[in-house]
Design a protein around this motif. Structure first.
Motif, mmCIF file in Angstrom:
data_model
loop_
_atom_site.group_PDB
_atom_site.id
_atom_site.type_symbol
_atom_site.label_atom_id
_atom_site.label_comp_id
_atom_site.label_asym_id
_atom_site.label_seq_id
_atom_site.Cartn_x
_atom_site.Cartn_y
_atom_site.Cartn_z
ATOM 1 N N PRO A 182 10.845 -6.737 8.278
ATOM 2 C CA PRO A 182 11.833 -6.503 9.335
ATOM 3 C C PRO A 182 11.375 -5.413 10.310
ATOM 4 C CG PRO A 182 12.545 -5.472 7.295
ATOM 5 C CD PRO A 182 11.275 -6.195 6.978
ATOM 6 N N PHE A 183 10.156 -4.926 10.172
ATOM 7 C CA PHE A 183 9.658 -3.888 11.076
ATOM 8 C C PHE A 183 8.169 -4.131 11.315
ATOM 9 C CE2 PHE A 183 10.221 -2.232 6.711
ATOM 10 C CZ PHE A 183 8.898 -2.226 6.307
ATOM 11 N N VAL A 184 7.634 -3.430 12.296
ATOM 12 C CA VAL A 184 6.180 -3.546 12.481
ATOM 13 C C VAL A 184 5.479 -2.454 11.691
ATOM 14 C CG1 VAL A 184 6.130 -4.691 14.731
ATOM 15 C CG2 VAL A 184 6.373 -2.201 14.597
ATOM 16 N N LEU A 185 4.307 -2.785 11.211
ATOM 17 C CA LEU A 185 3.538 -1.794 10.455
ATOM 18 C C LEU A 185 3.109 -0.665 11.379
ATOM 19 C CD1 LEU A 185 1.311 -4.277 8.434
ATOM 20 C CD2 LEU A 185 3.169 -2.879 7.521
ATOM 21 N N GLY A 207 -1.054 3.712 11.022
ATOM 22 C CA GLY A 207 -1.604 4.268 9.786
ATOM 23 C C GLY A 207 -1.640 3.217 8.683
ATOM 24 N N GLN A 208 -0.559 2.476 8.532
ATOM 25 C CA GLN A 208 -0.507 1.451 7.493
ATOM 26 C C GLN A 208 -1.587 0.391 7.707
ATOM 27 O OE1 GLN A 208 3.708 0.708 8.025
ATOM 28 N NE2 GLN A 208 4.148 1.270 5.890
ATOM 29 N N ILE A 209 -1.797 0.026 8.966
ATOM 30 C CA ILE A 209 -2.829 -0.978 9.261
ATOM 31 C C ILE A 209 -4.215 -0.419 8.960
ATOM 32 C CG2 ILE A 209 -3.959 -2.257 11.135
ATOM 33 C CD1 ILE A 209 -1.102 -2.547 12.350
ATOM 34 N N VAL A 221 6.638 11.453 1.261
ATOM 35 C CA VAL A 221 7.711 10.555 0.862
ATOM 36 C C VAL A 221 8.197 9.763 2.073
ATOM 37 C CG1 VAL A 221 8.661 11.622 -1.197
ATOM 38 C CG2 VAL A 221 9.154 12.619 1.021
ATOM 39 N N GLY A 222 8.384 8.473 1.893
ATOM 40 C CA GLY A 222 8.894 7.648 2.971
ATOM 41 C C GLY A 222 7.851 7.209 3.974
ATOM 42 N N SER A 223 6.593 7.454 3.688
ATOM 43 C CA SER A 223 5.559 7.095 4.663
ATOM 44 C C SER A 223 5.152 5.626 4.552
ATOM 45 C CB SER A 223 4.340 8.003 4.508
ATOM 46 O OG SER A 223 3.801 7.887 3.227
ATOM 47 N N GLY A 224 5.716 4.907 3.597
ATOM 48 C CA GLY A 224 5.473 3.479 3.515
ATOM 49 C C GLY A 224 4.259 3.090 2.693
ATOM 50 N N LYS A 225 4.029 3.813 1.616
ATOM 51 C CA LYS A 225 2.887 3.522 0.750
ATOM 52 C C LYS A 225 3.074 2.210 -0.003
ATOM 53 C CE LYS A 225 3.246 7.474 -1.478
ATOM 54 N NZ LYS A 225 4.306 8.116 -0.697
ATOM 55 N N THR A 226 4.315 1.941 -0.397
ATOM 56 C CA THR A 226 4.566 0.757 -1.206
ATOM 57 C C THR A 226 4.125 -0.517 -0.491
ATOM 58 O OG1 THR A 226 6.474 1.928 -2.071
ATOM 59 C CG2 THR A 226 6.325 -0.416 -2.583
ATOM 60 N N ILE A 227 4.420 -0.573 0.809
ATOM 61 C CA ILE A 227 4.043 -1.767 1.567
ATOM 62 C C ILE A 227 2.534 -1.913 1.657
ATOM 63 C CG2 ILE A 227 3.990 -2.636 3.963
ATOM 64 C CD1 ILE A 227 7.168 -1.351 3.354
ATOM 65 N N VAL A 228 1.866 -0.794 1.839
ATOM 66 C CA VAL A 228 0.408 -0.820 1.883
ATOM 67 C C VAL A 228 -0.138 -1.385 0.571
ATOM 68 C CG1 VAL A 228 -1.655 0.636 1.940
ATOM 69 C CG2 VAL A 228 0.212 1.059 3.549
ATOM 70 N N PRO A 259 7.608 6.406 8.912
ATOM 71 C CA PRO A 259 8.427 5.474 9.691
ATOM 72 C C PRO A 259 9.878 5.460 9.250
ATOM 73 C CG PRO A 259 7.034 4.269 8.146
ATOM 74 C CD PRO A 259 6.589 5.694 8.116
ATOM 75 N N SER A 260 10.091 5.787 7.968
ATOM 76 C CA SER A 260 11.453 5.639 7.456
ATOM 77 C C SER A 260 12.265 6.919 7.598
ATOM 78 C CB SER A 260 11.388 5.267 5.978
ATOM 79 O OG SER A 260 10.737 6.301 5.287
ATOM 80 N N MET A 261 11.620 7.992 8.081
ATOM 81 C CA MET A 261 12.324 9.277 8.094
ATOM 82 C C MET A 261 12.570 9.758 9.516
ATOM 83 S SD MET A 261 12.489 10.447 4.770
ATOM 84 C CE MET A 261 12.222 12.202 4.751
HETATM 85 P P1 ADP Z 1 6.809 5.824 0.062
HETATM 86 O O1 ADP Z 1 6.540 5.014 -1.169
HETATM 87 O O2 ADP Z 1 5.576 6.199 0.788
HETATM 88 O O3 ADP Z 1 7.711 6.970 -0.178
HETATM 89 P P2 ADP Z 1 8.082 3.435 0.889
HETATM 90 O O4 ADP Z 1 6.952 2.495 0.875
HETATM 91 O O5 ADP Z 1 9.036 3.412 -0.248
HETATM 92 O O6 ADP Z 1 7.557 4.907 1.093
HETATM 93 O O7 ADP Z 1 8.849 3.261 2.259
HETATM 94 C C1 ADP Z 1 9.995 4.011 2.537
HETATM 95 C C2 ADP Z 1 10.938 3.183 3.374
HETATM 96 O O8 ADP Z 1 10.364 2.962 4.639
HETATM 97 C C3 ADP Z 1 11.213 1.815 2.773
HETATM 98 O O9 ADP Z 1 12.570 1.559 2.897
HETATM 99 C C4 ADP Z 1 10.362 0.882 3.621
HETATM 100 O O10 ADP Z 1 10.929 -0.392 3.688
HETATM 101 C C5 ADP Z 1 10.361 1.576 4.975
HETATM 102 N N1 ADP Z 1 9.178 1.306 5.785
HETATM 103 C C6 ADP Z 1 7.909 1.162 5.340
HETATM 104 N N2 ADP Z 1 7.063 0.919 6.379
HETATM 105 C C7 ADP Z 1 7.814 0.935 7.502
HETATM 106 C C8 ADP Z 1 7.525 0.735 8.909
HETATM 107 N N3 ADP Z 1 6.287 0.500 9.340
HETATM 108 N N4 ADP Z 1 8.542 0.821 9.779
HETATM 109 C C9 ADP Z 1 9.797 1.070 9.336
HETATM 110 N N5 ADP Z 1 10.137 1.237 8.055
HETATM 111 C C10 ADP Z 1 9.168 1.178 7.129
#
Ligand code: ADP
Ligand code: MG
Length: 745
Positions: A278-281, A284-286, A310-317, A479-481
């Motif tokens: 639901p968002f663009v990467l 950094g994630q790319i 925290v919240g930097s989007g590591k899980t998606i990576v 991105p999430s903070m």
């Molecule tokens: P971390 O594990 O690094 O603390 P998460 O991967 O859990 O972070 O991501 C934190 C939140 O940010 C999640 O709700 C995730 O869906 C959201 N998120 C991740 N990447 C993005 C992005 N590129 N844009 C907006 N939101 C994102």
């Protein structure tokens, strides 16, 4: 030099002076003393026992900082001497007063009247012993001493020969004085010449470094201050250089280990996944995604640290990397430090994958059972037997694409069909050994690729020193903070009424439909059970201090706010209970929990977008990185967060600095740097993952960051050249201890 027998052939190998036994060089008595007091066996041990400080002849030691009960070596001048008969016993007592020019100290000798002849007024020297307090006067009883030659005394002249005008003062013991160490060092140095130097000449030239032999002579027996400075610089450089060389060698050794290159023919699953987000990467994630993909493509195992706040989007990576590995036929394991986090990961992975996922349950109609379905398996200790059996079967047969669990579970009896990638969440909970066990889960003789993720940002030089054998990727945006978190410190001792306002605010948040965390350091007041993890950072533990507890806080708050629903979460609860509370707090539920009162078990990973407020009780008890981790649990949704740090002391333990640091910024890297400045070196290296930093003597990872960078660059380029083997051989010859470290890995 001793003659060694190797393999029956009598040879005289070039045993480095570093490896020679002190007993051969010094004789049994001195060698035994050094071994007993310090554990020194070889010349290398002694030569790397550097002076703690230096005294200058004629310049006396200030007595100000001298502590009672500690062994000391001082330089002082005799200012008076008296002897008298003892009152109750037979014999003489000799009392000598020595001075540093301002204060004075007393030396007491019983029945050694003859010392009067030596300890004449005006004579200076070194005095060593343990300081006691005798009726308010600092006293050394029967100190050992070394008087400086006054020109008329040839015996003393001889004793003084090893000390120049700058006198080394060594860390000493009850039985061995600083100058006894100096004289042993003098003997060993006399047979030390032309040591092989691990630092190549070209590097020494470029950075104006003394050679290794010169440096050891100069650090022990400096002829001038500039001599000493140059020696110190060279030795720091040496330590940084050797450390980086060993880390480089580990990286190279890893290249000899085989992994299966995970190169998917196409990125079908990953592409579909990206399209669903639901968002663009972020950029950094790319970027990090590309770094990881390149590693996965290689036949040597990836060993990469992904750090991001925290919240930097590591899980998606991590998930994107996993999809590629699955695409190429491999399996992935995602490991969390606790069961709660493992189930949370399972939920969020399922949510992110949407209909790409199948959870392996028998209700396949609700799952994607298509050819490219990603089969996600949760493996926790609380699984019923049948489900556990099924999970293990799926893992062994290769059906399970992603296995999520705690490290304990995965380490045990689990057999993978083809484990391609291990993702470890929250690095700081895992030790080197645990990592090693996982590495053995690969197919055949191969090792899986490993990605470790940490939310504790590690300043670059610490990463270079302690994680130096890992490659590091960094996500530096969050991105999430974007909404931000505001932080306030409330001192419960000085302004208790401000705390009332905090509870009102909590109630307002709940009324507005938001969730609130309250963090307490202990579980229950009676037991005062401490639920703070042992790796927490730096906060001193005061005794007799009131510690807020989860159980008592709930009782107290629930009676004041009967309309609010409180839930408890701590490490001693049964897993089912934890699950239940967490899901009532995180999701829409029939009987929701509005306020979660918890210990630091919520520190890592817990993702509750509706949480807007956090109150941390006894915030003075927590270290900077821990407070930062805790605070990262709020402000993750679209509403800004409010964090209240409740201080329950007057801050005379340094906690005020920590709390102020947290209040003033939410930038994890800035905080990590502040943390380093506030904490002591030992605490910083407490997190050492490489096991190498114990060999650092002069190098300081915080102060000497520039030097570490230089050494790293030099090592990286030398490692590609023909000089490399010579460097390693020289390290081997001059440093036994460090090589042992290397062999262990
Ligand atoms: P971390 O594990 O690094 O603390 P998460 O991967 O859990 O972070 O991501 C934190 C939140 O940010 C999640 O709700 C995730 O869906 C959201 N998120 C991740 N990447 C993005 C992005 N590129 N844009 C907006 N939101 C994102
Ligand atoms: Mg996370």
């Amino acid at each position: 030099m001793a003659i060694h027998l190797w393999g029956g052939i009598e040879t005289m190998p070039e045993v480095s002076i570093f490896k020679q036994n002190l007993s051969d060089l010094l004789g049994g008595k001195s060698a035994k003393g050094l071994e007993k007091s310090f554990g020194f066996v070889t010349a290398g041990d002694l030569l790397q026992h550097f002076p703690r400080r230096y005294a200058e002849r004629g310049e006396l030691t200030s007595f100000e900082k001298i502590e009672v009960g500690k062994p000391v070596t001082i330089m002082a001048t005799v200012s008076s001497i008296t002897s008298r008969r003892m009152q109750n016993k037979r014999g003489w007592i000799l009392v000598v007063t020595v001075t540093d020019g301002r204060d004075s100290m007393q030396l007491t000798f019983f029945n050694q009247k003859w010392r009067e002849k030596e300890l004449q007024i005006g004579r200076s020297g070194l005095f060593a012993g343990t300081v006691t307090d005798y009726r308010g006067t600092r006293t050394l009883t029967h100190p050992q001493y070394l008087l400086f030659a006054d020109g008329s005394d040839s015996d003393l002249e001889a004793l003084n020969q090893f000390a120049g005008s700058i006198i080394p003062v060594y860390p000493s013991s009850q039985s061995i004085t600083s100058w006894q160490i100096a004289s042993s060092v003098d003997v060993v140095l006399a047979s030390t010449s032309d040591l092989v130097d691990p630092i190549p000449e070209s590097v020494r030239k470029e950075f104006g470094l003394m050679d290794w032999t010169q440096a050891l002579h100069a650090i022990h027996q400096p002829q001038s201050h500039s001599d000493l400075e140059a020696a110190r610089y060279r030795i720091k450089f040496h330590e940084a250089f050797v450390l980086q060389s060993l880390l480089e060698e580990r990286r190279r050794a890893r290249r000899g280990i085989k992994a299966i290159a995970r190169q998917p023919k196409n990125h079908g699953r990953r592409t579909r996944f990206d399209a669903m987000l639901p968002f663009v990467l972020t950029n950094g994630q790319i970027r990090v995604g590309e770094e990881i993909a390149a590693d996965l493509n290689s036949e040597s195992p990836m060993m990469r640290l992904l750090q991001g706040d925290v919240g930097s989007g590591k899980t998606i990576v991590a998930l994107r990397a996993m999809l590629d590995v699955i695409e190429s036929g491999g399996q992935c394991a995602l490991l969390a430090p606790t069961e709660v986090l493992a189930s949370q990961h399972f939920d969020s992975v399922m949510k992110l994958l949407k209909d790409m996922a199948s959870d392996g349950s028998l209700m396949t109609s609700m799952n994607n059972s298509g050819a490219d379905a990603v089969h996600v398996t949760l493996l926790t200790g609380s699984l019923p037997t049948a489900a556990r059996k099924q999970a293990l079967l799926d893992i062994a047969s290769g059906t399970a694409g992603i296995v999520i669990g705690t490290h304990a579970l995965i380490q045990e009896s689990v057999e993978f069909f083809d484990l391609g990638l291990v993702v470890i969440d929250e690095q700081h909970r895992f030790g080197v050994e645990q990592r090693a066990v996982l590495m053995n889960k690969g197919r055949g003789n191969t090792k899986p690729h490993v990605l470790v993720m940490t939310a504790t940002p590690i300043p670059r030089t610490v990463a270079l020193t302690t994680f130096g054998d890992l490659d590091v990727s960094t996500l530096d945006e969050s991105p999430s903070m974007r909404v931000g978190v505001e932080t306030h410190v409330v001192n419960a001792m000085t302004v208790p009424n401000h705390l009332e306002r905090v509870w009102e605010r909590m109630s307002e948040e709940v009324t507005a439909g938001n969730k609130v965390f309250i963090v307490c350091p202990s579980i229950s007041e009676q037991e005062n059970t401490d639920d703070i993890d042992s790796d927490h950072s730096g906060a001193p533990i005061a005794t007799n201090q009131k510690l807020h507890s989860v159980n008592e806080s709930i009782v107290e708050l629930a009676s004041r706010f009967p309309d609010i629903s409180f839930g408890a979460l701590h490490g001693q609860m049964k897993p089912e209970l934890k699950q239940d509370v967490m899901s009532r707090f995180t999701e829409a539920a029939a009987n929701p929990v509005d306020v979660l009162v918890a210990t630091t078990v919520i520190e890592v990973g817990v993702d509750v977008p509706a949480a807007t407020m956090m109150v941390i009780q006894n915030a003075e008890r927590f270290g900077i990185s821990q407070l930062h981790q805790l605070r990262g649990r709020i402000g993750r949704g679209d509403r800004p967060g409010l964090c209240i740090l409740v201080q329950n002391n007057f801050g005379n333990d340094g906690s005020t600095d920590r709390l102020e640091a947290i209040r003033s910024t939410t930038n994890g890297f800035e905080l990590a740097q502040r943390d380093l400045e506030i904490r002591r070196e030992g605490d910083v290296l407490g997190q050492d993952q490489s096991g190498l930093s114990s060999s650092l003597r002069l190098l300081r990872v915080v102060e000497d960051s520039e030097l570490i960078e230089i050494a790293r660059d030099q090592v990286t380029s030398i490692a590609e050249s023909s000089t490399w083997d010579a460097v390693l051989a020289a390290i081997d010859a001059t440093d036994f201890e460090r090589v042992t470290h290397l062999e262990k890995t």
